[in-house]
Design a protein around this motif. Structure first.
Motif, PDB file in Angstrom:
ATOM      1  N   THR A 117      77.863  94.971 -30.935  1.00  0.00           N
ATOM      2  CA  THR A 117      77.562  96.177 -31.696  1.00  0.00           C
ATOM      3  C   THR A 117      78.768  96.646 -32.506  1.00  0.00           C
ATOM      4  OG1 THR A 117      76.004  96.846 -29.972  1.00  0.00           O
ATOM      5  CG2 THR A 117      76.694  98.540 -31.534  1.00  0.00           C
ATOM      6  N   ALA A 118      79.958  96.480 -31.951  1.00  0.00           N
ATOM      7  CA  ALA A 118      81.179  96.919 -32.619  1.00  0.00           C
ATOM      8  C   ALA A 118      81.668  95.945 -33.680  1.00  0.00           C
ATOM      9  CB  ALA A 118      82.281  97.141 -31.585  1.00  0.00           C
ATOM     10  N   GLY A 119      81.043  94.777 -33.763  1.00  0.00           N
ATOM     11  CA  GLY A 119      81.468  93.782 -34.737  1.00  0.00           C
ATOM     12  C   GLY A 119      82.734  93.055 -34.347  1.00  0.00           C
ATOM     13  N   THR A 120      82.966  92.920 -33.045  1.00  0.00           N
ATOM     14  CA  THR A 120      84.203  92.297 -32.565  1.00  0.00           C
ATOM     15  C   THR A 120      83.942  91.195 -31.552  1.00  0.00           C
ATOM     16  OG1 THR A 120      84.409  93.986 -30.819  1.00  0.00           O
ATOM     17  CG2 THR A 120      85.537  94.418 -32.920  1.00  0.00           C
ATOM     18  N   ILE A 121      82.793  90.562 -31.630  1.00  0.00           N
ATOM     19  CA  ILE A 121      82.450  89.566 -30.608  1.00  0.00           C
ATOM     20  C   ILE A 121      83.436  88.406 -30.613  1.00  0.00           C
ATOM     21  CG2 ILE A 121      80.844  88.315 -32.116  1.00  0.00           C
ATOM     22  CD1 ILE A 121      79.130  87.849 -29.569  1.00  0.00           C
ATOM     23  N   GLN A 122      84.030  88.108 -31.761  1.00  0.00           N
ATOM     24  CA  GLN A 122      84.984  87.010 -31.830  1.00  0.00           C
ATOM     25  C   GLN A 122      86.272  87.299 -31.058  1.00  0.00           C
ATOM     26  OE1 GLN A 122      84.123  89.052 -34.209  1.00  0.00           O
ATOM     27  NE2 GLN A 122      85.622  89.230 -35.867  1.00  0.00           N
ATOM     28  N   ARG A 123      86.482  88.562 -30.674  1.00  0.00           N
ATOM     29  CA  ARG A 123      87.689  88.933 -29.930  1.00  0.00           C
ATOM     30  C   ARG A 123      87.444  89.007 -28.420  1.00  0.00           C
ATOM     31  NH1 ARG A 123      89.111  94.167 -33.627  1.00  0.00           N
ATOM     32  NH2 ARG A 123      88.915  93.141 -35.662  1.00  0.00           N
ATOM     33  N   LEU A 124      86.191  88.995 -28.021  1.00  0.00           N
ATOM     34  CA  LEU A 124      85.871  89.121 -26.604  1.00  0.00           C
ATOM     35  C   LEU A 124      86.290  87.857 -25.863  1.00  0.00           C
ATOM     36  CD1 LEU A 124      84.422  90.879 -24.437  1.00  0.00           C
ATOM     37  CD2 LEU A 124      82.337  89.593 -24.971  1.00  0.00           C
ATOM     38  N   THR A 125      87.030  88.047 -24.775  1.00  0.00           N
ATOM     39  CA  THR A 125      87.513  86.887 -24.015  1.00  0.00           C
ATOM     40  C   THR A 125      86.942  86.812 -22.614  1.00  0.00           C
ATOM     41  OG1 THR A 125      89.463  88.157 -23.330  1.00  0.00           O
ATOM     42  CG2 THR A 125      89.687  86.771 -25.294  1.00  0.00           C
ATOM     43  N   THR A 126      86.546  87.958 -22.050  1.00  0.00           N
ATOM     44  CA  THR A 126      86.069  87.969 -20.670  1.00  0.00           C
ATOM     45  C   THR A 126      84.792  88.800 -20.554  1.00  0.00           C
ATOM     46  OG1 THR A 126      88.341  87.838 -19.870  1.00  0.00           O
ATOM     47  CG2 THR A 126      86.661  88.480 -18.272  1.00  0.00           C
ATOM     48  N   SER A 127      83.761  88.197 -19.991  1.00  0.00           N
ATOM     49  CA  SER A 127      82.536  88.925 -19.653  1.00  0.00           C
ATOM     50  C   SER A 127      81.659  87.991 -18.831  1.00  0.00           C
ATOM     51  CB  SER A 127      81.785  89.395 -20.906  1.00  0.00           C
ATOM     52  OG  SER A 127      80.976  88.379 -21.444  1.00  0.00           O
ATOM     53  N   LYS A 128      80.788  88.579 -18.028  1.00  0.00           N
ATOM     54  CA  LYS A 128      79.887  87.777 -17.198  1.00  0.00           C
ATOM     55  C   LYS A 128      78.976  86.915 -18.068  1.00  0.00           C
ATOM     56  CE  LYS A 128      78.196  91.394 -15.240  1.00  0.00           C
ATOM     57  NZ  LYS A 128      77.357  92.276 -14.395  1.00  0.00           N
TER      58      LYS A 128
END
Length: 244
Positions: free
Chosen positions: A216-227
């Motif tokens: 939603t924030a337009g930052t999925i390329q920065r996400l490194t950790t999530s289930k």
């Protein structure tokens, strides 16, 4: 097989999130990956924080020209979408060979050798979705636990078989991904069983607010950790033999 359509004509199944997550993980592994946002709603485009004020995809498609390319990560590029792309749904109806406009544009697009192309299909079975399925060598269905979703999947399966018979015999069904899963809910296992009767199950993705917020924030390329990202990584592992 290196052109894969991510499809479901029903909205709200996390199809776009699945496309984005798989692309980010492939790119991080060093696989050249190109995304094409074929949905006029442009959710995939926004999930990477990209905006296109020139409607470049629409114009490229209608003129059968090479697709516009935006760089997201060193190994990840994107063809962004805008609402103008919705005009193609009606304008292509009168065009000869309307099923192959996307294929023609993609063939004219300069991409690195061995690029994996992921097509984010619209939540419908209109001309744009048919273009995606006519271009792809593989298809992944994205399903969310629920009764209506199973009905939509059955309808999608009928459409896929018709396209394979009449338009694209090279289209292979790679499998299905179940998203937004709560593993303690009985419906999840019921859906897993029903989906498995139609397609190989590539993975079950846990519901995850961290991935939702990043998209939603337009930052999925920065996400490194999530289930959910961990679950999508297992899907990528299953796809690797197909993509080699």
């Amino acid at each position: 097989m290196r052109i894969i359509a991510i499809a479901n004509q029903k909205g709200g199944t996390a199809k776009t999130t699945t496309t984005a997550a798989l692309a980010v993980l492939l790119a991080r592994s060093g696989t050249p990956t190109h995304l094409i946002d074929c949905d006029p709603q442009g959710s995939l485009t926004r999930s990477f924080g990209v905006q296109d004020d020139t409607d470049s995809f629409y114009h490229a498609l209608m003129h059968r020209a090479g697709l516009p390319i935006r760089t997201i990560l060193p190994s990840l590029t994107l063809t962004p979408s805008t609402t103008e792309l919705g005009r193609a749904e009606t304008e292509l109806l009168s065009e000869t060979g309307r099923e192959f406009f996307l294929r023609t544009s993609l063939e004219k697009t300069a991409l690195p050798t061995n690029t994996v192309v992921l097509l984010d299909c619209p939540p419908s079975l209109g001309v744009l979705s048919v273009n995606c399925l006519s271009t792809a060598g593989g298809m992944i269905a994205v399903v969310q636990p629920g009764g209506f979703e199973l009905h939509a999947l059955a309808h999608l399966h009928i459409t896929i078989e018709a396209i394979r018979e009449r338009v694209n015999p090279d289209l292979h069904i790679l499998g299905a991904v179940i998203t937004n899963s709560h593993r303690r809910r009985k419906i999840t296992e019921q859906v897993r069983t029903e989906v498995g009767r139609l397609y190989p199950l590539l993975g079950t993705i846990r519901a995850d607010s961290r991935l939702l917020y990043a998209t939603t924030a337009g930052t999925i390329q920065r996400l490194t950790t999530s289930k959910a990202l961990m679950d999508y990584a297992k899907v990528v592992e299953q796809l690797q033999p197909v993509l080699l």
